[in-house]
Design an enzyme around this catalytic site. Structure first.
Site, short mmCIF file in Angstrom:
data_model
loop_
_atom_site.label_atom_id
_atom_site.label_comp_id
_atom_site.label_asym_id
_atom_site.label_seq_id
_atom_site.Cartn_x
_atom_site.Cartn_y
_atom_site.Cartn_z
N SER A 171 23.58 99.86 25.89
CA SER A 171 24.98 100.25 26.10
C SER A 171 25.27 100.19 27.59
CB SER A 171 25.17 101.67 25.57
OG SER A 171 26.35 102.27 26.06
N TYR B 195 24.30 110.65 23.54
CA TYR B 195 24.42 109.19 23.46
C TYR B 195 23.89 108.55 24.76
CZ TYR B 195 26.48 104.61 22.44
OH TYR B 195 26.68 103.27 22.19
P1 NAP Z 1 29.66 101.11 13.95
O1 NAP Z 1 30.70 100.13 13.54
O2 NAP Z 1 29.93 102.57 13.83
O3 NAP Z 1 28.31 100.73 13.21
C1 NAP Z 1 27.16 101.54 13.30
C2 NAP Z 1 26.17 101.06 12.27
O4 NAP Z 1 25.02 101.92 12.31
C3 NAP Z 1 26.72 101.13 10.86
O5 NAP Z 1 26.22 100.06 10.11
C4 NAP Z 1 26.14 102.45 10.38
O6 NAP Z 1 26.06 102.55 8.98
C5 NAP Z 1 24.78 102.38 11.00
N1 NAP Z 1 24.15 103.70 10.98
C6 NAP Z 1 24.56 104.81 11.62
N2 NAP Z 1 23.75 105.84 11.29
C7 NAP Z 1 22.82 105.36 10.44
C8 NAP Z 1 21.72 105.93 9.75
N3 NAP Z 1 21.42 107.22 9.85
N4 NAP Z 1 20.97 105.14 8.95
C9 NAP Z 1 21.26 103.82 8.82
N5 NAP Z 1 22.29 103.22 9.45
C10 NAP Z 1 23.06 103.98 10.25
O7 NAP Z 1 29.32 100.93 15.48
P2 NAP Z 1 28.98 99.67 16.38
O8 NAP Z 1 29.89 99.77 17.54
O9 NAP Z 1 28.91 98.40 15.61
O10 NAP Z 1 27.55 100.12 16.89
C11 NAP Z 1 26.37 99.37 16.69
C12 NAP Z 1 25.42 99.65 17.84
O11 NAP Z 1 26.01 99.20 19.05
C13 NAP Z 1 25.12 101.14 18.06
O12 NAP Z 1 23.78 101.32 18.43
C14 NAP Z 1 26.05 101.50 19.21
O13 NAP Z 1 25.60 102.60 19.92
C15 NAP Z 1 25.99 100.23 20.01
N6 NAP Z 1 27.06 100.02 20.98
C16 NAP Z 1 28.36 99.91 20.59
C17 NAP Z 1 29.35 99.67 21.55
C18 NAP Z 1 30.79 99.49 21.20
O14 NAP Z 1 31.61 99.38 22.14
N7 NAP Z 1 31.18 99.45 19.96
C19 NAP Z 1 28.98 99.57 22.88
C20 NAP Z 1 27.66 99.71 23.25
C21 NAP Z 1 26.70 99.92 22.28
P3 NAP Z 1 27.25 103.27 8.15
O15 NAP Z 1 28.36 102.28 8.06
O16 NAP Z 1 26.61 103.58 6.84
O17 NAP Z 1 27.65 104.51 8.92
#
Ligand code: NAP
Length: 251
Positions: A143, A156
């Site tokens: 991140s 986080y």
């Molecule tokens: P998201 O749309 O909220 O997706 C998160 C994913 O993680 C979903 O598939 C969710 O499943 C899964 N997940 C969460 N808790 C879980 C658990 N206990 N067991 C299994 N799966 C679980 O968010 P995203 O933005 O795509 O995030 C993906 C990654 O990128 C994360 O590590 C996040 O920190 C990182 N990230 C995101 C951003 C951003 O700007 N969006 C920036 C930097 C880093 P469910 O659908 O079942 O909840």
């Protein structure tokens, strides 16, 4: 160099592949030729269907990564269903927002357990197999808060700073065993994770005003970096945190 980015015959485990960044990365890896084991607590039916429509194989592996209990089974089911594990993308993650002064132990533990502890032990489970076969690629999702402090997201920030450190540690231990461990640090990407920020008009304007590319990222924007780090083109890339951020860190 031939097609050093070709992933044909490779099996990739992608956690949290039903939506957002995980879905974008799973689709990109499949477009490059990989078969996909989509791991999550929600089934990734749409992702699996899209991968199969490309002629690749895909399976759902149901697992809640709030604990490390399923990590061994995830590797076993990938091997049983798709014949191996060559790539692991540790993407599943959550965020909890509150002022540090009020932050609860529950919000600390939930984020650290999912984002950091499960990511490490799933990497360990996959690496045991990868070391035995002499090669493998592990990509952790970091991140901007692997580099910066952020605000109102203490667990986080700790988890993503931790994942950057662990990426380097795992690279140090496993590089000579044929495993490349690297991370992708997404900037501000439009997913469920950032919905609250985009819905807040003031925060949204502040964020957009700081991104040189002048737009939120899309999950598909992470695809190229994921394919590169999964491929033989990155065979000498170890312990790197690759920012895909529209220029955010350059500002
Ligand atoms: P998201 O749309 O909220 O997706 C998160 C994913 O993680 C979903 O598939 C969710 O499943 C899964 N997940 C969460 N808790 C879980 C658990 N206990 N067991 C299994 N799966 C679980 O968010 P995203 O933005 O795509 O995030 C993906 C990654 O990128 C994360 O590590 C996040 O920190 C990182 N990230 C995101 C951003 C951003 O700007 N969006 C920036 C930097 C880093 P469910 O659908 O079942 O909840």
């Amino acid at each position: 160099m031939g097609n050093a980015f070709d992933l044909s015959g490779k099996v990739a485990i992608v956690t949290g592949a039903n939506t957002g960044i995980g879905q974008g990365i799973a689709i990109a890896l499949a477009e490059a030729g990989a078969d996909i084991a989509a791991v999550g607590r929600s089934t990734a039916d749409e992702t699996v269907e899209r991968v199969r429509a490309m002629g690749r194989r895909a399976i759902n592996i149901s697992a809640d990564l709030a604990t490390i209990e399923p990590v061994g089974r995830i590797v076993e089911e990938s091997v049983a269903g798709l014949g191996g594990v060559h790539i692991l993308v540790n993407n599943a993650g959550i965020i909890r927002r509150a002022d540090s002064i009020d932050f609860t132990e529950a919000d600390w533990d939930a984020v650290i357990d999912t984002n950091l502890k499960s990511a490490f032990f799933l990497a360990q489970a996959a690496a045991r197999r990868m070391i035995a076969q002499g090669h493998g690629k592990i990509i952790n999702i970091a991140s901007m808060l692997s580099f910066q402090g952020g605000i109102r997201v203490p667990s986080y920030t700790a988890s993503k700073s931790g994942i950057a450190g662990l990426t380097k540690l795992m690279a140090n231990e496993w590089a000579a065993k044929g495993i490349n461990v690297n991370a992708i640090a997404p900037g501000y990407i439009a997913t469920n994770n950032t919905e609250a920020l985009r819905d807040d008009e003031k925060r949204n304007a502040e964020i957009l005003g700081r991104i040189p590319a002048a737009r939120w990222g899309d999950p598909a924007d992470l695809g190229g970096a994921a394919v590169f780090l999964s491929s033989s083109a990155a065979n000498y890339v170890h312990g790197h945190i690759l920012a895909v951020d529209g220029g955010w860190l350059a500002r």
